[in-house]
Design an enzyme around this catalytic site. Sequence first.
Site, PDB file in Angstrom:
ATOM      1  CG  ASP A  78      -1.800   1.212   1.318  1.00  0.00           C
ATOM      2  OD1 ASP A  78      -2.892   1.138   0.727  1.00  0.00           O
ATOM      3  OD2 ASP A  78      -1.420   2.231   1.924  1.00  0.00           O
ATOM      4  CE1 TYR A  80       0.292   7.719   2.868  1.00  0.00           C
ATOM      5  CE2 TYR A  80       0.766   5.488   2.168  1.00  0.00           C
ATOM      6  CZ  TYR A  80      -0.068   6.396   2.772  1.00  0.00           C
ATOM      7  OH  TYR A  80      -1.257   5.964   3.296  1.00  0.00           O
ATOM      8  CE  LYS A 117      -3.935   4.480   0.770  1.00  0.00           C
ATOM      9  NZ  LYS A 117      -2.482   4.445   1.055  1.00  0.00           N
ATOM     10  CG  HIS A 168      -4.926   9.584   0.502  1.00  0.00           C
ATOM     11  ND1 HIS A 168      -3.583   9.530   0.283  1.00  0.00           N
ATOM     12  CD2 HIS A 168      -5.100   9.150   1.780  1.00  0.00           C
ATOM     13  CE1 HIS A 168      -2.967   9.094   1.380  1.00  0.00           C
ATOM     14  NE2 HIS A 168      -3.876   8.855   2.294  1.00  0.00           N
TER      15      HIS A 168
END
Length: 271
Positions: free
Chosen positions: A42, A47, A72, A105
């Site tokens: 994931d 990120y 996402k 997200h």
Amino acid sequence: MQIIEANGARIPAIGLGTWELRGRTCARIVEQALRLGYRHIDTAQMYDNEREVGEGLRASGLRRNDVFLTTKIWPTHFAPNDLIRSLKESLVKLRLTEVDLVLLHWPSPRVPLSETLDGLANARQSGLAKNIGISNFNVALAEEAVALSREPLACNQVEYHPYLDQARVLEACRRLGLATVAYSPVAKGRVKDDRTLARIGQLHGKTAAQVCLRWLVQQNVAAIPRTSKLERLEENLGVFDFTLSEQEMATISAMGSSAGRMVNVGGADWD
Ligand SMILES: NC(=O)c1ccc[n+]([C@@H]2O[C@H](COP(=O)([O-])OP(=O)(O)OC[C@H]3O[C@@H](n4cnc5c(N)ncnc54)[C@H](OP(=O)(O)O)[C@@H]3O)[C@@H](O)[C@H]2O)c1
């Protein structure tokens, strides 16, 4: 590995979360996880590690089809054309031609949901993503998303662990045909010191974190624990060789409350 199925998606029940994993550490942990038997990773645009996740994936030597990869889209890219453009950028960083699942997200108050879902459906139809879904959507928004989407939605990724009662969201996901994917599934490490989970774990020869993850997958919920430690990668995957009793499941479920949230969902109304 248990598989959670929803609308054609086949989601391995334990995945590796990668939030806050960066650089070499991220690439190394992803590679090691895949070598140990993880088949679900994931990540997210936010990120800032899609490049390293892709590196880890290639270094593992696994075939592309053997790994379920989620990314996402961050809400600043929710206008339909932006969504496609930013997903293509993610694919360039990952060095992939498609992801297995792409999620919105967070819900956004700025771009109408119908427009964003249109972009998401286009992503699926044009082969950039095998499956599409949502994250951090409360019951009302999940219902709206399913009603508006041209293409089936596979999952809603939400915070879920023993300290947070998510019964209403889980019930809605089941009713709407969405898989639930639990983020922060070990409550950011807090479950490690939990006496109730440790006591149940002793009866099964398992750690408190393993009991917690077992409780999730036994509800047919996928979980994506993050760790930067090799030994914990193994620990978090070791949840498929024991079963919690109905009584144990109920005891753990009774630990949750609506105040148990660890991630700030920006004032969204979860009821
Ligand atoms: N959709 C969203 O909005 C959203 C929001 C948050 C998270 N996520 C996703 O969900 C993933 C997981 O959530 P998270 O990272 O917030 O929290 P988490 O997985 O519940 O907890 C991670 C923390 O727990 C520790 N830990 C992991 N396994 C452990 C074990 N067996 N025993 C003891 N401690 C353990 C890790 O420390 P060590 O590194 O020291 O092991 C780390 O500090 C994220 O990485 C991300 O991929 C999504």
